[in-house]
Write a protein that holds these residues in place. Sequence first.
Motif, PDB file in Angstrom:
ATOM      1  N   THR A 190       0.855  -1.182   0.000  1.00 50.34           N
ATOM      2  CA  THR A 190       0.000   0.000   0.000  1.00 50.34           C
ATOM      3  C   THR A 190       0.896   1.238   0.000  1.00 50.34           C
ATOM      4  N   THR A 191       0.679   2.113  -0.971  1.00 46.66           N
ATOM      5  CA  THR A 191       1.495   3.322  -1.059  1.00 46.66           C
ATOM      6  C   THR A 191       0.634   4.548  -0.808  1.00 46.66           C
ATOM      7  N   ARG A 192       1.098   5.421   0.081  1.00 50.86           N
ATOM      8  CA  ARG A 192       0.361   6.647   0.384  1.00 50.86           C
ATOM      9  C   ARG A 192       1.266   7.852   0.213  1.00 50.86           C
ATOM     10  N   TRP A 193       0.678   8.912  -0.317  1.00 45.26           N
ATOM     11  CA  TRP A 193       1.414  10.157  -0.446  1.00 45.26           C
ATOM     12  C   TRP A 193       0.890  11.108   0.613  1.00 45.26           C
ATOM     13  N   VAL A 194       1.757  11.602   1.497  1.00 50.90           N
ATOM     14  CA  VAL A 194       1.331  12.569   2.520  1.00 50.90           C
ATOM     15  C   VAL A 194       2.185  13.833   2.418  1.00 50.90           C
ATOM     16  N   LYS A 195       1.632  14.925   2.909  1.00 53.94           N
ATOM     17  CA  LYS A 195       2.381  16.180   2.962  1.00 53.94           C
ATOM     18  C   LYS A 195       3.195  16.225   4.251  1.00 53.94           C
ATOM     19  N   HIS A 196       4.177  17.089   4.284  1.00 53.53           N
ATOM     20  CA  HIS A 196       5.003  17.217   5.491  1.00 53.53           C
ATOM     21  C   HIS A 196       4.166  17.473   6.745  1.00 53.53           C
ATOM     22  N   GLU A 197       3.089  18.240   6.581  1.00 55.02           N
ATOM     23  CA  GLU A 197       2.245  18.572   7.728  1.00 55.02           C
ATOM     24  C   GLU A 197       1.648  17.324   8.377  1.00 55.02           C
ATOM     25  N   GLN A 198       1.554  16.243   7.595  1.00 61.78           N
ATOM     26  CA  GLN A 198       0.904  15.034   8.121  1.00 61.78           C
ATOM     27  C   GLN A 198       1.903  14.049   8.713  1.00 61.78           C
ATOM     28  N   LEU A 199       3.154  14.454   8.727  1.00 56.87           N
ATOM     29  CA  LEU A 199       4.197  13.534   9.163  1.00 56.87           C
ATOM     30  C   LEU A 199       3.986  13.045  10.597  1.00 56.87           C
ATOM     31  N   SER A 200       3.467  13.943  11.448  1.00 54.66           N
ATOM     32  CA  SER A 200       3.321  13.544  12.849  1.00 54.66           C
ATOM     33  C   SER A 200       2.332  12.382  12.987  1.00 54.66           C
ATOM     34  N   GLU A 201       1.312  12.396  12.158  1.00 59.42           N
ATOM     35  CA  GLU A 201       0.365  11.266  12.201  1.00 59.42           C
ATOM     36  C   GLU A 201       1.029   9.978  11.748  1.00 59.42           C
ATOM     37  N   VAL A 202       1.842  10.121  10.702  1.00 61.19           N
ATOM     38  CA  VAL A 202       2.553   8.955  10.193  1.00 61.19           C
ATOM     39  C   VAL A 202       3.446   8.371  11.297  1.00 61.19           C
ATOM     40  N   LEU A 203       4.148   9.266  11.984  1.00 60.44           N
ATOM     41  CA  LEU A 203       5.064   8.810  13.025  1.00 60.44           C
ATOM     42  C   LEU A 203       4.302   8.112  14.157  1.00 60.44           C
ATOM     43  N   LYS A 204       3.144   8.650  14.466  1.00 60.61           N
ATOM     44  CA  LYS A 204       2.320   8.049  15.525  1.00 60.61           C
ATOM     45  C   LYS A 204       1.970   6.613  15.151  1.00 60.61           C
ATOM     46  N   TRP A 205       1.571   6.468  13.910  1.00 63.96           N
ATOM     47  CA  TRP A 205       1.186   5.140  13.411  1.00 63.96           C
ATOM     48  C   TRP A 205       2.388   4.190  13.433  1.00 63.96           C
ATOM     49  N   ILE A 206       3.547   4.716  13.028  1.00 66.62           N
ATOM     50  CA  ILE A 206       4.741   3.865  13.006  1.00 66.62           C
ATOM     51  C   ILE A 206       5.113   3.413  14.420  1.00 66.62           C
ATOM     52  N   LYS A 207       4.946   4.312  15.364  1.00 69.10           N
ATOM     53  CA  LYS A 207       5.246   3.972  16.763  1.00 69.10           C
ATOM     54  C   LYS A 207       4.420   2.749  17.178  1.00 69.10           C
ATOM     55  N   GLU A 208       3.181   2.787  16.782  1.00 66.82           N
ATOM     56  CA  GLU A 208       2.264   1.673  17.061  1.00 66.82           C
ATOM     57  C   GLU A 208       2.779   0.386  16.399  1.00 66.82           C
ATOM     58  N   GLU A 209       3.138   0.512  15.120  1.00 69.32           N
ATOM     59  CA  GLU A 209       3.607  -0.649  14.358  1.00 69.32           C
ATOM     60  C   GLU A 209       4.897  -1.217  14.948  1.00 69.32           C
ATOM     61  N   LEU A 210       5.753  -0.324  15.442  1.00 69.71           N
ATOM     62  CA  LEU A 210       7.021  -0.780  16.026  1.00 69.71           C
ATOM     63  C   LEU A 210       6.749  -1.659  17.250  1.00 69.71           C
ATOM     64  N   ARG A 211       5.683  -1.331  17.951  1.00 71.53           N
ATOM     65  CA  ARG A 211       5.318  -2.159  19.108  1.00 71.53           C
ATOM     66  C   ARG A 211       4.958  -3.565  18.666  1.00 71.53           C
ATOM     67  N   GLN A 212       4.458  -3.669  17.422  1.00 69.00           N
ATOM     68  CA  GLN A 212       4.101  -4.996  16.885  1.00 69.00           C
ATOM     69  C   GLN A 212       5.295  -5.618  16.142  1.00 69.00           C
ATOM     70  N   GLN A 213       6.489  -5.177  16.454  1.00 71.26           N
ATOM     71  CA  GLN A 213       7.715  -5.748  15.880  1.00 71.26           C
ATOM     72  C   GLN A 213       7.973  -5.403  14.414  1.00 71.26           C
ATOM     73  N   ALA A 214       7.365  -4.328  13.925  1.00 69.01           N
ATOM     74  CA  ALA A 214       7.638  -3.965  12.528  1.00 69.01           C
ATOM     75  C   ALA A 214       9.068  -3.462  12.377  1.00 69.01           C
ATOM     76  N   GLN A 215       9.606  -3.585  11.163  1.00 69.54           N
ATOM     77  CA  GLN A 215      10.903  -2.976  10.846  1.00 69.54           C
ATOM     78  C   GLN A 215      10.694  -1.939   9.750  1.00 69.54           C
ATOM     79  N   VAL A 216      11.350  -0.797   9.931  1.00 67.09           N
ATOM     80  CA  VAL A 216      11.037   0.362   9.095  1.00 67.09           C
ATOM     81  C   VAL A 216      12.292   0.977   8.477  1.00 67.09           C
TER      82      VAL A 216
END
Length: 668
Positions: free
Chosen positions: A437-463
């Motif tokens: 899945t590919t998503r295009w986001v603006k810089h302003e939305q980066l904080s949401e992306v990071l929040k989501w990644i934090k969640e994923e990292l808890r599930q053992q994701a590698q980024v």
Amino acid sequence: MKLTDSVQYLKGVGPKSLENYQKLGISTIQDLLLYFPFRYEDFAGRSIFELLDGEKATVIGEVVTPANVQYYGFKRNRLTFKLKQGEAVVAVSFFNQPYLADKIEVGKEVAVYGKWEQKKQQLLGMKILTQAEGGFSPVYHLTAGMKQSSLVKTIQMAFDSGLLSELKENLPDYLLKKYRLMPRQEAVRAMHFPDDMEMHKQALRRVKFEELFYFQLKLQALKHKEKAQRFGRKVVFDRQLMEEKIQNLPFELTGAQQKSLDEILADMSSAYHMNRLLQGDVGSGKTVVASLAMYAAVLSGLQAAIMVPTEILARQHFANLENLFPELKISLLVSGLKAAERREILESLASGQTQMVVGTHALIQEAVDFYDLGLVITDEQHRFGVNQRKVLREKGQNPDVLMMTATPIPRTLAITAFGDMDVSIINELPKGRQPITTRWVKHEQLSEVLKWIKEELRQQAQVYFISPLIEESEALDLKNAVALYEELVQYFGKEVGIGLLHGKMKNEEKEQIMQTFKAGDLSVLVSTTVIEVGVDVPNATIMVIMDADRFGLSQLHQLRGRVGRGSKKSYTILVANPKTESGKNRMKIMCQTQNGFRLAEEDLKMRGSGEIFGVRQSGLPEFLAADIVNDYNILEVARQEAQEVFKTPERPEYQMMLADLDVDGGFD
Ligand SMILES: Nc1ncnc2c1ncn2[C@@H]1O[C@H](COP(=O)(O)OP(=O)(O)OP(=O)(O)O)[C@@H](O)[C@H]1O
């Protein structure tokens, strides 16, 4: 006079202008006739009502007032008259061309080429066209000191000399008939002085066909010459052992992998020398196919070498091969080895003890000698120049050659650039892969992306985080990567393992970081584009590309290909605030498709073929009239016809075409 006579035989071409002509590649009268214009000025008459302010166009109408010439100042003058077109009457003015008055007769029709001035409802005349000039006027490339009008005059003279009738047809009758192509003489005339657009179109079609057909003939001739001259090594190997190896793989080969492998093994087992391109989209599993080909060479008592563009990749391939063939002696040759270690490897290669070797450019150094090199593989062929590949090849006695590429080369280019090679395509991904899945986001939305990644990292994701690319400056590149790394460390905190990888690091350092990431001991890898090609960490599922609009489509596709390599669902986030339309388009296309071939076609359309892989390196000639992207249809047909010729090249009707091919010269 003859066609082969110097252009100096034509009136007005003196020694000085001869030099200019030669700069354009024109020496003989024939050259001149075949020097085609690159565009035409459209002198076809237009309706006054459709003209835009400032537009240059031809207006044909009836003269309704006599020409009036007014003199003013010193030698300056202005000629005016009125022209009627349908119901409209407009003023026409010419500056400083009083002699035109002779051509202006009331009641007569004239064609005036000029600039339309909307406010004054007036045409600022530049030229009164004669009948011959109506329609189209050719425009040629010139060199400094040359004039369009004198070149046209000389070309006209060449036509007047009647020598065109001596220009031989170079396409056989059956092709002219089959594709309804204009005969050569007619086409040459129509390329310079077409009566109308349709005539020009037909002439151009014929000229393009001729160009592409001869190009394909030459490619095919090269291919046949290679085959005939180069008796390769006949590889004879134990099929049983090969089968066992395949059975023992941790996965089943896909149909496309099996097919490509069969094609490669068939080439290797034949008495001919293999010259094959293995093409497959990112992550399609080319490596294992190449490894098995290397195995076949080794089983038959020969050495096999694979050359890759980066050290990270070399080490990765090396680990793979060791894993797959624990029973073999495999070496890794990269730069920066300790002297003793390097000496040992060189000796082992020369004595034949080493059966497989993986290396970077270090492989093609002079000191490297093989005992008996039977198979040469280059990965990511477009990163190596033609010569580098040749050097490696010449370290063996006519070894089989396999080139691998993950850059999906559009079919158009593949058949053009590699018409002298056989091509195997892996057009199927291993089972169980999920679309990314590919998503295009603006810089302003980066904080949401990071929040989501934090969640994923808890599930053992590698980024992966790819830092922005600053092409002009490696130093800035590095700074960006470091800055991004620091921000992320701050954001995710100490409990998350974050690594940094960039081009300026020592090789061992890079290797160590890669290994830790691969082993899962790091969760986040911040990197410049050094990981672009080949890196394989199937457990990594998220890729964030910062300022993604700075990258070209093919590069984005390669980067994205680092995720989605296992069975887990993967994501790519493009962070970009593109300023240009083309930047926005690239982001959109990336979100729409994951098909490398489609992306490559789009890239080609946006950037032209030279950019995808340097025209020089690829050995593509520059075409005069044809364009390999837009004239794809003609190219296909030309290729088929050229192939047909080589089925029975001895036939008398082919002799004329084959006689002139300069096969030894190659294309570069
Ligand atoms: N038939 C298969 N079934 C399942 N997994 C496979 C299969 N073939 C290869 N793989 C795995 O898929 C991953 C990608 O393979 P590989 O590295 O060969 O891809 P590639 O074509 O070289 O891609 P890239 O050009 O992106 O580097 C590897 O982890 C490999 O082990």
